[in-house]
Enzyme design. Structure first.
Site, PDB file in Angstrom:
ATOM      1  N   LYS A 199       0.784  -1.208   0.035  1.00  0.00           N
ATOM      2  CA  LYS A 199      -0.026   0.127   0.155  1.00  0.00           C
ATOM      3  C   LYS A 199       0.740   1.216   0.020  1.00  0.00           C
ATOM      4  O   LYS A 199       0.532   2.394  -0.461  1.00  0.00           O
ATOM      5  CB  LYS A 199      -0.714  -0.121   1.051  1.00  0.00           C
ATOM      6  CG  LYS A 199      -1.917  -1.129   1.379  1.00  0.00           C
ATOM      7  CD  LYS A 199      -2.898  -1.260   0.285  1.00  0.00           C
ATOM      8  CE  LYS A 199      -4.246  -2.004   0.616  1.00  0.00           C
ATOM      9  NZ  LYS A 199      -3.835  -3.317   0.988  1.00  0.00           N
TER      10      LYS A 199
HETATM   11  C1  LIG Z   1      -4.504  -4.498   0.684  1.00  0.00           C
HETATM   12  C2  LIG Z   1      -3.895  -5.676   0.950  1.00  0.00           C
HETATM   13  C3  LIG Z   1      -4.230  -6.784   0.041  1.00  0.00           C
HETATM   14  C4  LIG Z   1      -5.416  -6.664  -0.992  1.00  0.00           C
HETATM   15  O1  LIG Z   1      -5.152  -6.011  -2.020  1.00  0.00           O
HETATM   16  P1  LIG Z   1      -6.250  -5.536  -3.056  1.00  0.00           P
HETATM   17  O2  LIG Z   1      -5.733  -4.449  -4.104  1.00  0.00           O
HETATM   18  O3  LIG Z   1      -7.400  -4.677  -2.227  1.00  0.00           O
HETATM   19  O4  LIG Z   1      -6.850  -6.769  -3.851  1.00  0.00           O
HETATM   20  C5  LIG Z   1      -3.448  -8.039   0.168  1.00  0.00           C
HETATM   21  N1  LIG Z   1      -2.342  -8.020   0.959  1.00  0.00           N
HETATM   22  C6  LIG Z   1      -2.027  -7.092   1.704  1.00  0.00           C
HETATM   23  C7  LIG Z   1      -1.103  -7.237   3.066  1.00  0.00           C
HETATM   24  C8  LIG Z   1      -2.839  -5.958   1.560  1.00  0.00           C
HETATM   25  O5  LIG Z   1      -2.431  -4.934   2.451  1.00  0.00           O
END
Ligand SMILES: *Cc1c(COP(=O)(O)O)cnc(C)c1O
Length: 439
Positions: A106
């Site tokens: 993120k």
């Molecule tokens: C947000 C997140 C996901 C999922 O990603 P999306 O783009 O919402 O499908 C998977 N793993 C982690 C560690 C995340 O923080």
């Protein structure tokens, strides 16, 4: 470049408007009206490109209203960490996306967006209020990415008691311009309340709201960079299968977007935990959003993945075409635990629970579905590793029976005082709070 809503009932808008608004007024998500493509010469020379080169090249095609030198500076600064591709043998690779400040992928979206937003904002503008629902990692990345950015306030909604201790510390201790709201409900409730806020006309008259969730196109742009960069790091130029541990499906959508821009990919594996709305759709052709279930890969506990609308749009609303691009599978917590243990023991590689769901999906694909995408056995399978295992220490330590060391940047927030406001899972409560706080 203009952006149009997946619901097709809103006017096309500029990049600045799509990014600053987040959601289109008709409730749809923005996508480019015409797809830009990277030049063949750039793609042919991918193996000589750095993550920053790729980042600037792609951003330039999507971002208007920011000068070249500023945009180049933004991409350099936002992507100031490593994205290594590790081989686990047998053509299986792990792309580690967790070397940013909050140890999850993120950081790409949040670091890029915060800089883009501040470049787009004018001195005279009202404060921008970033409203984001988080299942754990978005919140901390957004808190870090936007911390002390002039003219921007951040309000994070997270489901009370449903994020890990470390995630909660990360998102409630930032202070300054960042406030955390602890919602008595699930992530889906948080997401619904945020969506309602964006489509509430009277609220948007009073506050300039923006989103940092993967409904925002500005967040998906930097997520395309690492798909190309993964291919750049392969020793033989080939067209891999990408396996994406998914929740809201922003990450997988970014992969499809990269493909539209000319990236060569053989296919995508959508790996989910028990929240299997998308794998079920791939099997039966019906999309049935439902309340999310709690799992140990909590950042993927999403029962109504918002980027599904973009996936359907990108693949021409054609079920067969979607199936040709994406294979899906879901796994239980016990399968996830087992794979963490097994890979740690046999390969000496420690995965967080989200990455483990991805690894398990690749295992299953190889053992029973090899050739689904008409690929050969030597096709590389690249798992996107979305978080550092230390972030999920409470889950991992009992599985491997060992303590794991905490990276320093994570330690910093652990002793700080949690600060949050508890809120019911009710939109009117949120609206009241927002108006009191920011108006
Ligand atoms: C947000 C997140 C996901 C999922 O990603 P999306 O783009 O919402 O499908 C998977 N793993 C982690 C560690 C995340 O923080």
């Amino acid at each position: 470049m203009k952006y149009i809503s997946t619901n097709k009932k809103a006017d096309p808008v500029s990049f600045a408007e799509a990014a600053l608004k987040g959601l289109a007024p008709d409730g749809g998500l923005y996508l480019p009206q015409i797809w830009p493509r990277l030049s063949d010469s750039f793609l042919d020379q991918l193996s000589q490109k750095s993550l920053q080169d790729i980042g600037f090249k792609i951003s330039r095609l999507f971002v208007d209203g920011i000068d070249d030198d500023v945009l180049e500076g933004i991409t350099k600064e936002a992507l100031n960490f490593d994205v290594p591709l590790n081989s686990l043998g047998n053509q299986v690779y792990v792309l580690e996306l967790f070397h940013g400040p909050t140890l999850a992928f993120k950081d790409f979206g949040a670091r890029f967006m915060s800089r883009i937003f501040s470049a787009l904002r004018k001195e005279s503008d009202r404060d921008l209020v970033i409203l984001a629902a988080t299942s754990g990692d978005t919140g901390s990345a957004v808190a870090q990415g936007f911390l002390s950015v002039e003219g921007i306030k951040v309000c994070l909604l997270y489901p009370k008691g449903k994020v890990s201790y470390i995630q909660e510390q990360q998102l409630t201790t930032a202070g300054q311009n960042v406030t955390a709201l602890e919602v008595e409900g699930t992530f889906d409730d948080c997401q619904r309340m945020v969506k309602e806020a964006f489509s509430d006309y009277s609220l948007n008259e009073k506050l300039q709201l923006s989103s940092a969730n993967s409904i925002n196109i500005a967040r998906l742009i930097p997520q395309m960079f690492y798909y190309f960069y993964a291919i750049a790091q392969l020793s033989v130029n080939s067209s891999p299968i990408f396996c994406v541990p998914s929740g809201n499906f922003g990450n997988l959508t970014a992969g499809l977007m990269a493909q539209k821009m000319g990236m060569s990919a053989t296919g995508f594996i959508a790996a989910t935990n028990a929240n299997d709305v998308v794998p079920e759709f791939l099997d039966y052709g019906e999309f049935n959003p439902r309340p999310s279930k709690r799992t140990i890969s909590n950042a993927m506990d999403v029962g109504n993945p918002s980027n599904f609308a973009r996936i359907v749009d990108l693949l021409n609303e054609d079920y067969q075409q979607i199936k040709r691009h994406i294979w899906g599978a879901s796994f239980s917590d016990s399968q996830t635990r087992q794979v963490i243990k097994e890979v740690y023991r046999k390969q000496d590689y420690l995965m967080d629970p989200h990455t483990a769901v991805g690894y398990r999906a690749v295992q299953q694909y190889i053992s029973s579905e090899q050739g689904y995408f008409s690929e050969s056995k030597s096709t590389p399978k690249i798992i996107l590793s979305t978080a550092h295992p230390a972030k999920f220490k409470d889950v991992i330590e009992p599985i491997i029976g060992k303590k794991i060391t905490m990276p320093d940047r994570l330690k910093a927030c652990l002793n700080k005082q949690k600060q949050s406001h508890v809120l019911e899972d009710d939109y009117d409560e949120l609206k009241k709070w927002l108006l009191n706080h920011y108006n």
